[in-house]
Design an enzyme around this catalytic site. Structure first.
Site, PDB file in Angstrom:
ATOM      1  N   CYS A  39       0.674  -1.257   0.179  1.00  9.81           N
ATOM      2  CA  CYS A  39       0.247   0.122   0.352  1.00  9.81           C
ATOM      3  C   CYS A  39       0.870   0.900   0.537  1.00  9.81           C
ATOM      4  O   CYS A  39       1.824   0.746   1.265  1.00  9.81           O
ATOM      5  CB  CYS A  39      -0.916   0.147   0.988  1.00  9.81           C
TER       6      CYS A  39
ATOM      7  N   CYS B 134      -3.916   7.225  -1.407  1.00 12.46           N
ATOM      8  CA  CYS B 134      -5.221   7.124  -2.091  1.00 12.46           C
ATOM      9  C   CYS B 134      -5.586   8.153  -1.037  1.00 12.46           C
ATOM     10  O   CYS B 134      -6.927   8.557  -1.255  1.00 12.46           O
ATOM     11  CB  CYS B 134      -5.676   6.155  -2.432  1.00 12.46           C
TER      12      CYS B 134
ATOM     13  N   THR C 108      -4.314   4.755   7.197  1.00 17.28           N
ATOM     14  CA  THR C 108      -2.792   4.556   6.706  1.00 17.28           C
ATOM     15  C   THR C 108      -2.144   5.207   6.271  1.00 17.28           C
ATOM     16  O   THR C 108      -2.991   6.970   5.974  1.00 17.28           O
ATOM     17  CB  THR C 108      -3.349   3.892   5.104  1.00 17.28           C
TER      18      THR C 108
ATOM     19  N   GLU D 277      -0.357   1.751   8.979  1.00 20.62           N
ATOM     20  CA  GLU D 277      -1.490   2.705   9.828  1.00 20.62           C
ATOM     21  C   GLU D 277      -0.486   2.801  11.520  1.00 20.62           C
ATOM     22  O   GLU D 277      -0.253   2.573  11.946  1.00 20.62           O
ATOM     23  CB  GLU D 277      -1.953   1.694   9.640  1.00 20.62           C
TER      24      GLU D 277
ATOM     25  N   HIS E 256     -13.110   4.832  -2.552  1.00 22.93           N
ATOM     26  CA  HIS E 256     -11.867   3.931  -1.813  1.00 22.93           C
ATOM     27  C   HIS E 256     -12.077   2.220  -2.286  1.00 22.93           C
ATOM     28  O   HIS E 256     -10.631   2.012  -2.800  1.00 22.93           O
ATOM     29  CB  HIS E 256     -11.693   4.061  -0.534  1.00 22.93           C
TER      30      HIS E 256
ATOM     31  N   TYR F 262      -9.288  -0.121  -4.728  1.00 23.65           N
ATOM     32  CA  TYR F 262      -8.886  -0.877  -4.627  1.00 23.65           C
ATOM     33  C   TYR F 262      -8.825  -2.047  -6.328  1.00 23.65           C
ATOM     34  O   TYR F 262      -8.319  -3.468  -5.752  1.00 23.65           O
ATOM     35  CB  TYR F 262      -9.166  -2.155  -3.387  1.00 23.65           C
TER      36      TYR F 262
ATOM     37  N   CYS G 151      -4.962  -0.646  -6.671  1.00 20.56           N
ATOM     38  CA  CYS G 151      -3.321  -1.263  -5.908  1.00 20.56           C
ATOM     39  C   CYS G 151      -3.752  -2.258  -5.836  1.00 20.56           C
ATOM     40  O   CYS G 151      -2.759  -3.418  -5.955  1.00 20.56           O
ATOM     41  CB  CYS G 151      -3.514  -0.564  -4.726  1.00 20.56           C
TER      42      CYS G 151
ATOM     43  N   GLU H 179      -5.822  -5.024   5.123  1.00 18.93           N
ATOM     44  CA  GLU H 179      -6.318  -4.226   3.933  1.00 18.93           C
ATOM     45  C   GLU H 179      -7.573  -4.970   3.149  1.00 18.93           C
ATOM     46  O   GLU H 179      -8.571  -4.045   3.033  1.00 18.93           O
ATOM     47  CB  GLU H 179      -5.187  -3.512   3.312  1.00 18.93           C
TER      48      GLU H 179
HETATM   49 FE1  SF4 Z   1      -3.242   1.390   0.080  1.00 18.10          FE
HETATM   50 FE2  SF4 Z   1      -4.903   0.363  -1.915  1.00 18.10          FE
HETATM   51 FE3  SF4 Z   1      -6.029   2.780   0.215  1.00 18.10          FE
HETATM   52 FE4  SF4 Z   1      -4.088   3.277  -2.022  1.00 18.10          FE
HETATM   53  S1  SF4 Z   1      -5.679   2.609  -2.076  1.00 18.10           S
HETATM   54  S2  SF4 Z   1      -4.516   3.888   0.449  1.00 18.10           S
HETATM   55  S3  SF4 Z   1      -2.582   1.587  -1.722  1.00 18.10           S
HETATM   56  S4  SF4 Z   1      -4.921   0.093  -0.216  1.00 18.10           S
HETATM   57 FE    FE Z   2      -6.903   1.074   2.496  1.00 16.07          FE
END
Ligand code: SF4
Ligand code: FE
Length: 483
Positions: free
Chosen positions: A100, A104, A191, A257, A292, A296, A299, A447
């Protein structure tokens, strides 16, 4: 862009004086702490153009606020191309870091607030939207990292924020002054908290009429008086302090985190984006969650790309890459990973403009995307462990490979296919250990299930947005049912 490279980002972090705790001790130098630095390196990659052919166009874009060329992480989505490019950027960075990269959450936070503050101003005559735009100009110009902070600690989950025995279990306003507000509470699982210059706080749930003090959103520098960070632990995190990179598995990068505590923190009005408008709080939560959940689909897919490569490597190093069951398992991993990507692209392509001009993803498809993410990475990891074999948990330490007494035995008895060094085989095995049950699993598995909302949160949204009555009508019409 003031911060214009990975190096200048790291230097900017050195300048932040904050109250950080880790393993019971106060940490004054987070930048050089071996347990923190890998996560900072992952964040730094968001500033790094890199050498991928499409990286520059994905990582940078044009500001709609007149700020010129900016980081996409500070951008407000102007069309569905922006939404798609966001997912492509996240896949690229997931591939680069296999973790991660943390940046984001803030992007998803201010995109959600952008449309909600616009609507709030129309409905309540407030002036939050202009304030937010001013704040965004600063964020774009300085190119700072904004931590998006939503999840409250929540105490007794059965009780509303206002019903908790301790009123501080949800972040709330404790004082209103002519020049600003004072807030108290804590946000959990934050995060990238220690790698951020700014914190953007949003309410964690839809507030009720008597919960105005909890319907609060604001931005605050991470260095503000009254803020304390406590870093969360991850499996095998102290291996980063042992000086054996092979044992860490993915030594260059990591996730992070932290618990952020706000102990009577003063926020000037120009950084307050919601204060008491309870009817707006649920919208922020839903829009942030949708963005968000879209994220995912980018990422985690990038991380999946790396894991599929690791499976192929482990199989090849052991001489089984042509076995039909191994090929089939790797094909299944690709299928699962690309299904997640399809969801990320679908909810982006089906996005639509909000009255503010900011584009919003399709919320149903974004929730489907994230719901699949709560499952498929676990199956991908299971297949990866299946292919890698038991050495994932029985391999000796890198230090044993450095001991002249035992190293020759290890080189001899842990070798795989001829032509592959034992150490290379061990490196990929340790990488797989990290990604499926060590620190890397915190980002790829835990996560995936709980980040951006636990599975049940998506099921509630899917059930609500699935338009069941319309589907019943389709069936009735074709079956000739008229009642
Ligand atoms: Fe982390 Fe993925 Fe959330 Fe970006 S979208 S902060 S890489 S978990
Ligand atoms: Fe996340």
């Amino acid at each position: 862009m003031k911060i214009d490279s990975a190096e200048s980002y790291i230097e900017s972090m050195r300048e932040l004086k904050r109250k950080i705790y880790l393993l019971g001790d106060r940490v004054d130098n987070a930048v050089d702490h071996p347990m923190i630095r890998p996560s900072m390196n992952a964040m730094a990659e968001t500033y790094n153009v890199g050498d991928e052919a499409d990286a520059a166009d994905l990582l940078f874009c044009e500001s709609h606020l007149g700020g010129g060329r900016i980081s996409r992480f500070t951008h407000i989505h102007q069309d569905t191309d922006d939404l798609v490019n966001k997912v492509l950027m996240q896949r690229l960075l997931g591939r680069r870091t296999s973790t991660c990269f943390q940046r984001c959450v803030g992007m998803d936070g201010f995109n959600a607030l952008y449309s909600v503050t616009h609507e709030c101003d129309q409905e309540h005559g407030t002036e939050y939207h202009e304030r937010l735009k001013e704040y965004l100009r600063f964020v774009q110009e300085e190119n700072v990292v904004v931590d998006g902070a939503m999840t409250d600690v929540k105490g007794d989950r059965n009780l509303r924020p206002s019903e908790q025995a301790d009123p501080d279990l949800f972040v709330h306003v404790v004082e209103r002054r002519p020049d600003g507000i004072v807030v108290r509470g804590a946000k959990a699982h934050q995060t990238g908290a220690l790698n951020s210059h700014e914190i953007l706080v949003m309410p964690t749930t839809a507030m009720r009429e008597d919960e105005g003090d909890y319907a609060v959103s604001f931005a605050v520098p991470a260095t503000a008086p009254g803020i304390t960070f406590v870093l969360g632990r991850q499996p095998s995190d102290t291996r980063k302090m042992e000086g054996s990179p092979m044992d860490v598995g993915n030594p260059g990068y990591g996730s992070q985190e932290a618990l952020i505590i706000f102990d009577d923190v003063f926020i000037p009005w120009e950084r307050v984006f919601m204060c008491g408008e309870v009817d707006q709080s649920g919208k922020v939560v839903e829009r942030f969650a949708s963005y968000h959940r879209q994220s995912y689909g980018g990422c985690k897919v990038g991380v999946g790309d790396v894991l599929i490569g690791a499976a192929q490597l482990a199989a090849a190093y052991q001489g089984v890459e042509r076995a039909s069951h191994v090929r089939d398992k790797i094909t299944e991993m690709i299928h699962l990973n690309e299904t997640l990507f399809s969801c990320g692209i679908a909810c982006s392509s089906r996005g639509a403009a909000t009255p503010s001009g900011c584009y919003m993803v399709d919320p149903l498809l974004a929730n489907v995307c994230k719901h699949n993410v709560t499952r498929f990475p676990f199956e991908i990891s299971r297949l990866l462990q299946d292919i890698a074999g038991g050495l994932v948990v029985t391999m000796p330490s890198e230090k044993d490979f450095e001991n002249p007494e035992v190293a020759p035995y290890l080189e001899k008895y842990l070798q795989g296919k001829d032509g592959v060094t034992t150490r290379d085989r061990m490196k990929i095995i340790k990488f797989i250990e990290n990604m499926t049950m060590g620190c890397g699993a915190a980002a790829y598995l835990t996560e995936s299930i709980h980040g951006a909302g636990s599975p049940q949160a998506q099921r509630i949204m899917i059930s609500r947005l699935g338009n069941l009555p319309e589907k019943v009508q389709y069936a009735k019409r074709l079956a000739g049912i008229e009642s």
